[in-house]
Write a protein that holds these residues in place. Structure first.
Motif, mmCIF file in Angstrom:
data_model
loop_
_atom_site.group_PDB
_atom_site.id
_atom_site.type_symbol
_atom_site.label_atom_id
_atom_site.label_comp_id
_atom_site.label_asym_id
_atom_site.label_seq_id
_atom_site.Cartn_x
_atom_site.Cartn_y
_atom_site.Cartn_z
ATOM 1 N N ASP A 135 -10.636 3.663 -1.126
ATOM 2 C CA ASP A 135 -9.881 2.665 -1.876
ATOM 3 C C ASP A 135 -8.859 3.311 -2.796
ATOM 4 O O ASP A 135 -9.137 4.325 -3.434
ATOM 5 C CB ASP A 135 -10.834 1.825 -2.739
ATOM 6 C CG ASP A 135 -11.737 0.940 -1.915
ATOM 7 O OD1 ASP A 135 -11.231 -0.062 -1.373
ATOM 8 O OD2 ASP A 135 -12.946 1.234 -1.823
ATOM 9 N N HIS A 136 -7.712 2.666 -2.884
ATOM 10 C CA HIS A 136 -6.696 3.028 -3.867
ATOM 11 C C HIS A 136 -7.127 2.373 -5.175
ATOM 12 O O HIS A 136 -7.290 1.162 -5.248
ATOM 13 C CB HIS A 136 -5.341 2.471 -3.411
ATOM 14 C CG HIS A 136 -4.181 2.935 -4.215
ATOM 15 N ND1 HIS A 136 -2.919 2.426 -3.990
ATOM 16 C CD2 HIS A 136 -4.049 3.848 -5.213
ATOM 17 C CE1 HIS A 136 -2.060 3.011 -4.813
ATOM 18 N NE2 HIS A 136 -2.734 3.870 -5.572
ATOM 19 N N ILE A 137 -7.372 3.179 -6.192
ATOM 20 C CA ILE A 137 -7.818 2.679 -7.492
ATOM 21 C C ILE A 137 -6.865 3.184 -8.568
ATOM 22 O O ILE A 137 -5.905 3.885 -8.277
ATOM 23 C CB ILE A 137 -9.267 3.106 -7.804
ATOM 24 C CG1 ILE A 137 -9.399 4.636 -7.836
ATOM 25 C CG2 ILE A 137 -10.251 2.477 -6.806
ATOM 26 C CD1 ILE A 137 -10.698 5.148 -8.436
ATOM 27 N N GLY A 138 -7.179 2.857 -9.808
ATOM 28 C CA GLY A 138 -6.372 3.331 -10.917
ATOM 29 C C GLY A 138 -5.066 2.569 -11.025
ATOM 30 O O GLY A 138 -4.774 1.639 -10.266
ATOM 31 N N SER A 139 -4.271 2.969 -11.979
ATOM 32 C CA SER A 139 -3.055 2.226 -12.311
ATOM 33 C C SER A 139 -2.025 2.197 -11.198
ATOM 34 O O SER A 139 -1.292 1.221 -11.059
ATOM 35 C CB SER A 139 -2.442 2.791 -13.592
ATOM 36 O OG SER A 139 -3.317 2.586 -14.674
ATOM 37 N N THR A 140 -1.929 3.249 -10.376
ATOM 38 C CA THR A 140 -0.947 3.231 -9.289
ATOM 39 C C THR A 140 -1.300 2.198 -8.225
ATOM 40 O O THR A 140 -0.468 1.871 -7.384
ATOM 41 C CB THR A 140 -0.779 4.618 -8.627
ATOM 42 O OG1 THR A 140 -2.019 5.016 -8.052
ATOM 43 C CG2 THR A 140 -0.267 5.651 -9.616
ATOM 44 N N SER A 141 -2.499 1.653 -8.270
ATOM 45 C CA SER A 141 -2.920 0.642 -7.289
ATOM 46 C C SER A 141 -2.613 -0.778 -7.751
ATOM 47 O O SER A 141 -2.888 -1.726 -7.014
ATOM 48 C CB SER A 141 -4.427 0.777 -7.003
ATOM 49 O OG SER A 141 -5.192 0.333 -8.119
ATOM 50 N N VAL A 142 -2.046 -0.933 -8.945
ATOM 51 C CA VAL A 142 -1.758 -2.256 -9.500
ATOM 52 C C VAL A 142 -0.248 -2.454 -9.509
ATOM 53 O O VAL A 142 0.463 -1.780 -10.270
ATOM 54 C CB VAL A 142 -2.329 -2.399 -10.927
ATOM 55 C CG1 VAL A 142 -2.003 -3.779 -11.500
ATOM 56 C CG2 VAL A 142 -3.835 -2.149 -10.932
ATOM 57 N N PRO A 143 0.270 -3.352 -8.687
ATOM 58 C CA PRO A 143 1.722 -3.564 -8.633
ATOM 59 C C PRO A 143 2.308 -3.848 -10.017
ATOM 60 O O PRO A 143 1.789 -4.663 -10.774
ATOM 61 C CB PRO A 143 1.873 -4.784 -7.713
ATOM 62 C CG PRO A 143 0.662 -4.714 -6.831
ATOM 63 C CD PRO A 143 -0.443 -4.208 -7.727
ATOM 64 N N GLY A 144 3.376 -3.114 -10.327
ATOM 65 C CA GLY A 144 4.085 -3.308 -11.579
ATOM 66 C C GLY A 144 3.556 -2.527 -12.759
ATOM 67 O O GLY A 144 4.191 -2.497 -13.819
ATOM 68 N N LEU A 145 2.405 -1.885 -12.631
ATOM 69 C CA LEU A 145 1.770 -1.211 -13.765
ATOM 70 C C LEU A 145 2.301 0.215 -13.929
ATOM 71 O O LEU A 145 2.316 0.994 -12.977
ATOM 72 C CB LEU A 145 0.257 -1.181 -13.571
ATOM 73 C CG LEU A 145 -0.593 -0.617 -14.707
ATOM 74 C CD1 LEU A 145 -0.356 -1.357 -16.023
ATOM 75 C CD2 LEU A 145 -2.064 -0.682 -14.345
ATOM 76 N N ALA A 146 2.717 0.550 -15.133
ATOM 77 C CA ALA A 146 3.122 1.919 -15.445
ATOM 78 C C ALA A 146 1.894 2.822 -15.319
ATOM 79 O O ALA A 146 0.773 2.394 -15.577
ATOM 80 C CB ALA A 146 3.685 1.982 -16.868
#
Length: 188
Positions: free
Chosen positions: A39-50
């Protein structure tokens, strides 16, 4: 303080999902059935999140102690580290083993990637997925979290100081995520 020990938060990049897909394909090829999930986790996995420009990957396995896990990562050129546990939220009632993990450094030839190996059914495996899904669901929570991260990186760019504040902030976000999970019948 060395540059590698400093936190730098960047605006969201639309390339991060494709970067994860490349890492995922490589991991699937090397890990085969050892990986129950990737799974892609962490902030890079959330669209729009720095986020830090580092792809966080959670590899879920059935047994952290299986020597085949380490051998598979070493076959990729990844190296083991001494990180063997995640941050434990205050008041957590789980057995400490619920927060155990294995952390591997990706080969230098890869784009910056963190490889978190966690066991099926453990609290830390669920935490990472619920945190991600809640931030994907709540743009307001994601925006507030991004503000905290940007301010922390500016005020406390040292990695230890950054995480000393960020981890408890994540625990606060998780309180809202747990409420959302109960109300939405969320499942990993």
């Amino acid at each position: 303080m060395t540059a590698s020990r400093r936190i730098v938060i960047k605006p969201y990049s639309a390339r991060w999902p494709a970067d994860f897909a490349q890492v995922e394909a490589t991991l699937h090829g090397a890990l085969g059935d050892i990986a129950q999930r990737i799974d892609h986790i962490g902030s890079t996995s959330v669209p729009g999140l720095a986020a830090k420009d580092i792809i966080d990957v959670q590899i879920t396995v059935s047994d952290l102690t299986d020597p085949a896990v380490t051998r598979a990562f070493e076959s990729l050129g990844a190296t083991t580290t001494d990180i063997t546990s995640d941050h434990v939220p205050p008041g957590d009632q789980h057995d400490p083993s619920a927060w155990e993990k294995r952390y591997f450094r990706a080969p230098a030839s890869w784009r910056p990637t963190h490889l978190h190996v966690r066991e099926t059914g453990r609290a830390n495996t669920r935490y990472a997925l619920l945190f991600r899904d809640y931030l994907r669901h709540s743009p307001a929570a994601a925006a507030a979290y991004a503000q905290v991260k940007v301010a922390l990186a500016r005020l406390h760019p040292d990695v230890d100081a950054y995480y000393a504040v960020k981890d408890p902030v994540c625990d606060l976000v998780m309180e809202a995520a747990e409420q959302w999970a109960r109300g939405s019948a969320w499942s990993p």
